[in-house]
Write a protein that holds these residues in place. Structure first.
Motif, PDB file in Angstrom:
ATOM      1  N   MET A   1      16.996  27.305 -15.871  1.00  0.00           N
ATOM      2  CA  MET A   1      15.608  27.196 -16.334  1.00  0.00           C
ATOM      3  C   MET A   1      14.998  25.870 -15.866  1.00  0.00           C
ATOM      4  SD  MET A   1      14.217  26.819 -20.255  1.00  0.00           S
ATOM      5  CE  MET A   1      14.195  28.490 -20.829  1.00  0.00           C
ATOM      6  N   SER A   2      13.796  25.902 -15.334  1.00  0.00           N
ATOM      7  CA  SER A   2      13.101  24.684 -14.932  1.00  0.00           C
ATOM      8  C   SER A   2      12.498  24.017 -16.174  1.00  0.00           C
ATOM      9  CB  SER A   2      12.002  25.053 -13.939  1.00  0.00           C
ATOM     10  OG  SER A   2      11.239  23.923 -13.611  1.00  0.00           O
ATOM     11  N   VAL A   3      12.729  22.727 -16.313  1.00  0.00           N
ATOM     12  CA  VAL A   3      12.175  21.989 -17.447  1.00  0.00           C
ATOM     13  C   VAL A   3      11.132  21.007 -16.924  1.00  0.00           C
ATOM     14  CG1 VAL A   3      12.676  20.557 -19.460  1.00  0.00           C
ATOM     15  CG2 VAL A   3      14.421  22.139 -18.595  1.00  0.00           C
ATOM     16  N   ILE A   4       9.977  20.975 -17.590  1.00  0.00           N
ATOM     17  CA  ILE A   4       8.873  20.141 -17.117  1.00  0.00           C
ATOM     18  C   ILE A   4       8.429  19.178 -18.218  1.00  0.00           C
ATOM     19  CG2 ILE A   4       8.047  21.889 -15.486  1.00  0.00           C
ATOM     20  CD1 ILE A   4       5.811  22.425 -17.697  1.00  0.00           C
ATOM     21  N   VAL A   5       7.807  18.080 -17.808  1.00  0.00           N
ATOM     22  CA  VAL A   5       7.179  17.137 -18.751  1.00  0.00           C
ATOM     23  C   VAL A   5       5.668  17.268 -18.619  1.00  0.00           C
ATOM     24  CG1 VAL A   5       6.734  14.697 -19.239  1.00  0.00           C
ATOM     25  CG2 VAL A   5       9.062  15.454 -18.760  1.00  0.00           C
ATOM     26  N   ILE A   6       4.981  17.415 -19.756  1.00  0.00           N
ATOM     27  CA  ILE A   6       3.510  17.423 -19.779  1.00  0.00           C
ATOM     28  C   ILE A   6       3.053  16.294 -20.700  1.00  0.00           C
ATOM     29  CG2 ILE A   6       1.418  18.724 -20.334  1.00  0.00           C
ATOM     30  CD1 ILE A   6       2.952  21.299 -19.949  1.00  0.00           C
ATOM     31  N   THR A   7       2.340  15.307 -20.151  1.00  0.00           N
ATOM     32  CA  THR A   7       1.820  14.245 -21.022  1.00  0.00           C
ATOM     33  C   THR A   7       0.545  14.742 -21.713  1.00  0.00           C
ATOM     34  OG1 THR A   7       0.441  13.183 -19.317  1.00  0.00           O
ATOM     35  CG2 THR A   7       2.755  12.475 -19.474  1.00  0.00           C
ATOM     36  N   GLY A   8       0.327  14.267 -22.931  1.00  0.00           N
ATOM     37  CA  GLY A   8      -0.848  14.722 -23.685  1.00  0.00           C
ATOM     38  C   GLY A   8      -0.782  16.212 -23.951  1.00  0.00           C
ATOM     39  N   ALA A  22       5.692  27.594 -21.007  1.00  0.00           N
ATOM     40  CA  ALA A  22       6.813  28.127 -21.798  1.00  0.00           C
ATOM     41  C   ALA A  22       6.821  29.648 -21.743  1.00  0.00           C
ATOM     42  CB  ALA A  22       6.719  27.636 -23.238  1.00  0.00           C
ATOM     43  N   GLY A  23       5.631  30.233 -21.779  1.00  0.00           N
ATOM     44  CA  GLY A  23       5.514  31.700 -21.707  1.00  0.00           C
ATOM     45  C   GLY A  23       6.004  32.249 -20.382  1.00  0.00           C
ATOM     46  N   ARG A  24       5.997  31.388 -19.356  1.00  0.00           N
ATOM     47  CA  ARG A  24       6.492  31.820 -18.034  1.00  0.00           C
ATOM     48  C   ARG A  24       7.943  31.395 -17.806  1.00  0.00           C
ATOM     49  NH1 ARG A  24       1.063  31.549 -14.259  1.00  0.00           N
ATOM     50  NH2 ARG A  24      -0.239  32.471 -15.860  1.00  0.00           N
ATOM     51  N   GLY A  25       8.619  31.003 -18.892  1.00  0.00           N
ATOM     52  CA  GLY A  25      10.061  30.762 -18.807  1.00  0.00           C
ATOM     53  C   GLY A  25      10.469  29.326 -18.548  1.00  0.00           C
ATOM     54  N   MET A  26       9.525  28.408 -18.544  1.00  0.00           N
ATOM     55  CA  MET A  26       9.900  26.996 -18.333  1.00  0.00           C
ATOM     56  C   MET A  26      10.251  26.343 -19.673  1.00  0.00           C
ATOM     57  SD  MET A  26       6.864  25.840 -15.695  1.00  0.00           S
ATOM     58  CE  MET A  26       5.980  27.175 -14.876  1.00  0.00           C
ATOM     59  N   GLY A  27      11.179  25.381 -19.638  1.00  0.00           N
ATOM     60  CA  GLY A  27      11.401  24.516 -20.790  1.00  0.00           C
ATOM     61  C   GLY A  27      10.351  23.418 -20.753  1.00  0.00           C
ATOM     62  N   VAL A  28       9.845  23.005 -21.914  1.00  0.00           N
ATOM     63  CA  VAL A  28       8.721  22.065 -21.931  1.00  0.00           C
ATOM     64  C   VAL A  28       9.020  20.842 -22.804  1.00  0.00           C
ATOM     65  CG1 VAL A  28       6.284  21.745 -22.512  1.00  0.00           C
ATOM     66  CG2 VAL A  28       7.049  23.937 -21.572  1.00  0.00           C
ATOM     67  N   ILE A  29       8.898  19.668 -22.185  1.00  0.00           N
ATOM     68  CA  ILE A  29       8.881  18.410 -22.939  1.00  0.00           C
ATOM     69  C   ILE A  29       7.423  17.973 -22.953  1.00  0.00           C
ATOM     70  CG2 ILE A  29       9.611  16.005 -23.009  1.00  0.00           C
ATOM     71  CD1 ILE A  29      12.148  16.863 -21.450  1.00  0.00           C
ATOM     72  N   LEU A  30       6.806  18.004 -24.131  1.00  0.00           N
ATOM     73  CA  LEU A  30       5.404  17.615 -24.220  1.00  0.00           C
ATOM     74  C   LEU A  30       5.295  16.298 -24.963  1.00  0.00           C
ATOM     75  CD1 LEU A  30       4.025  18.478 -27.306  1.00  0.00           C
ATOM     76  CD2 LEU A  30       4.817  20.665 -26.411  1.00  0.00           C
ATOM     77  N   THR A  31       4.327  15.476 -24.558  1.00  0.00           N
ATOM     78  CA  THR A  31       4.189  14.182 -25.222  1.00  0.00           C
ATOM     79  C   THR A  31       2.882  14.114 -26.001  1.00  0.00           C
ATOM     80  OG1 THR A  31       2.986  12.878 -23.545  1.00  0.00           O
ATOM     81  CG2 THR A  31       5.369  13.165 -23.214  1.00  0.00           C
ATOM     82  N   GLU A  71      14.977   7.401 -20.313  1.00  0.00           N
ATOM     83  CA  GLU A  71      16.293   7.614 -20.935  1.00  0.00           C
ATOM     84  C   GLU A  71      16.203   8.675 -22.032  1.00  0.00           C
ATOM     85  OE1 GLU A  71      18.985   6.427 -19.485  1.00  0.00           O
ATOM     86  OE2 GLU A  71      17.474   5.669 -18.106  1.00  0.00           O
ATOM     87  N   THR A  72      15.109   8.679 -22.781  1.00  0.00           N
ATOM     88  CA  THR A  72      14.928   9.689 -23.835  1.00  0.00           C
ATOM     89  C   THR A  72      14.768  11.081 -23.219  1.00  0.00           C
ATOM     90  OG1 THR A  72      13.811   8.002 -25.129  1.00  0.00           O
ATOM     91  CG2 THR A  72      13.591  10.267 -25.908  1.00  0.00           C
ATOM     92  N   VAL A  73      14.029  11.153 -22.105  1.00  0.00           N
ATOM     93  CA  VAL A  73      13.871  12.447 -21.416  1.00  0.00           C
ATOM     94  C   VAL A  73      15.231  12.936 -20.931  1.00  0.00           C
ATOM     95  CG1 VAL A  73      12.913  13.566 -19.341  1.00  0.00           C
ATOM     96  CG2 VAL A  73      11.455  12.115 -20.766  1.00  0.00           C
ATOM     97  N   LEU A  74      16.020  12.020 -20.351  1.00  0.00           N
ATOM     98  CA  LEU A  74      17.341  12.408 -19.826  1.00  0.00           C
ATOM     99  C   LEU A  74      18.235  12.938 -20.952  1.00  0.00           C
ATOM    100  CD1 LEU A  74      19.280  12.559 -17.441  1.00  0.00           C
ATOM    101  CD2 LEU A  74      19.849  10.151 -17.806  1.00  0.00           C
ATOM    102  N   LEU A  89       6.318  17.555 -13.375  1.00  0.00           N
ATOM    103  CA  LEU A  89       5.652  16.546 -14.201  1.00  0.00           C
ATOM    104  C   LEU A  89       4.156  16.804 -14.146  1.00  0.00           C
ATOM    105  CD1 LEU A  89       5.318  13.814 -15.725  1.00  0.00           C
ATOM    106  CD2 LEU A  89       5.387  12.691 -13.472  1.00  0.00           C
ATOM    107  N   VAL A  90       3.524  16.892 -15.306  1.00  0.00           N
ATOM    108  CA  VAL A  90       2.070  17.059 -15.369  1.00  0.00           C
ATOM    109  C   VAL A  90       1.474  15.803 -16.002  1.00  0.00           C
ATOM    110  CG1 VAL A  90       0.157  18.496 -16.162  1.00  0.00           C
ATOM    111  CG2 VAL A  90       2.376  19.556 -15.662  1.00  0.00           C
ATOM    112  N   ASN A  91       0.787  15.006 -15.186  1.00  0.00           N
ATOM    113  CA  ASN A  91       0.095  13.809 -15.688  1.00  0.00           C
ATOM    114  C   ASN A  91      -1.267  14.249 -16.211  1.00  0.00           C
ATOM    115  OD1 ASN A  91       1.877  11.504 -15.133  1.00  0.00           O
ATOM    116  ND2 ASN A  91       1.665  12.120 -12.984  1.00  0.00           N
ATOM    117  N   ASN A  92      -1.293  14.583 -17.507  1.00  0.00           N
ATOM    118  CA  ASN A  92      -2.478  15.188 -18.115  1.00  0.00           C
ATOM    119  C   ASN A  92      -3.159  14.297 -19.151  1.00  0.00           C
ATOM    120  OD1 ASN A  92      -4.111  17.634 -19.293  1.00  0.00           O
ATOM    121  ND2 ASN A  92      -2.899  16.833 -21.021  1.00  0.00           N
TER     122      ASN A  92
END
Ligand SMILES: NC(=O)c1ccc[n+]([C@@H]2O[C@H](COP(=O)([O-])OP(=O)(O)OC[C@H]3O[C@@H](n4cnc5c(N)ncnc54)[C@H](OP(=O)(O)O)[C@@H]3O)[C@@H](O)[C@H]2O)c1
Length: 247
Positions: A1-8, A22-31, A71-74, A89-92
């Motif tokens: 599974m691809s995991v992505i970071v989205i800020t905001g 997430a609905g398209r199967g990605m893991g999401v780290i949101l900030t 380090e927290t993301v890792l 990575l989404v710089n949002n």
């Protein structure tokens, strides 16, 4: 599974993008910056729909915190998804501010610069070691880079800088097959800059070929596409998502 970071990712376009990805199967780290409750609501909605997400606190103006954030993301990648690599990575994250050129203060200028240009630059640099071969970076810019709109000069100038920076990311990260693109929304119905009142919304809708302002999901679906396998040959582009604003 691809995991992505989205800020905001706690509100507005970022929250919608988090749910869409997430609905398209990605893991999401949101900030989030200041509203953990809103971020946790997004996580619960994603989990309720069968997806997986984690909310982390991040101030994108605080460059000094980015090493700890990496380090927290890792750790989150390892414990939640059993991986050490990020797929995108989404710089949002961002905020709006209306003030005409002649009255913009240095503090307002510096605040917008930190969040809209310096933050994405150094956050991308900090997370680069975690980005997998073939990862995708999406930077949120604005149609105000194309259409001058009185009252948002520093915001638009820094978003324009972010569009240039996006092309440099594509150039320099290409050898690792990492793509970088900008998504440039027109007026979208969110809380940015205090939101849209009826009069402003009618004005903007009248300037838009499709006759309405955008919804967060209109932008979120394009962000998700740029993070997906459907767009592996789209690189170094600015894609305006504005329904035909001032054409
Ligand atoms: N809405 C539009 O019409 C429009 C048009 C063109 C471009 N954009 C761009 O699209 C992006 C998203 O905007 P939006 O309309 O979705 O905004 P929004 O609804 O106001 O949401 C902003 C998000 O950014 C976060 N945030 C704000 N300042 C932050 C900081 N210093 N550090 C970390 N996170 C921060 C907020 O977190 P908290 O809630 O925790 O504070 C929230 O999650 C922005 O880059 C914006 O410039 C929006």
């Amino acid at each position: 599974m691809s995991v992505i970071v989205i800020t905001g990712g706690s509100r507005g376009i970022g929250a919608s993008a988090a749910e869409c990805c997430a609905g398209r199967g990605m893991g999401v780290i949101l900030t989030y910056k200041s509203n953990p409750g809103a971020a946790e609501s997004v996580v619960r909605r994603i989990e309720g729909a069968g997806g997986k997400a984690v909310a982390l606190k991040l101030d994108v103006a605080d460059v000094g915190s980015f090493g700890n954030f990496r380090e927290t993301v890792l750790l989150t990648l390892k414990t939640t998804w059993g991986t050490t690599a990020l797929g995108g990575l989404v710089n949002n994250a961002g905020y709006g501010l209306f003030n005409r050129l002649e009255t913009v203060t240095e503090a307002q200028f510096d605040g917008l610069l930190s969040v809209h240009l310096k933050g994405p630059f150094f956050l991308t640099q900090a997370l680069l070691p975690l980005l997998a071969e073939g990862a995708s970076i999406v930077n949120l810019t604005s149609a105000t880079t194309r259409v001058a709109t009185a009252g948002v000069a520093p915001y638009a100038a820094f978003k324009g800088g972010l569009e240039v920076l996006t092309r440099y990311m594509a150039k320099e990260f290409g050898e690792r097959r990492i793509r970088a693109n900008s998504v440039s929304p027109g007026a979208i119905r969110t809380e940015l800059g205090g939101g849209l009142n009826d009069e402003f919304e009618a004005l903007l809708a009248g300037q838009t070929a499709l006759g309405r302002v955008g919804e967060p999901d209109d932008v979120a679906r394009v962000i998700a596409m740029l993070l997906s396998e459907d767009s592996t040959w789209i690189n170094a582009q600015t894609i305006e998502v504005a329904g035909g604003y001032v054409v």
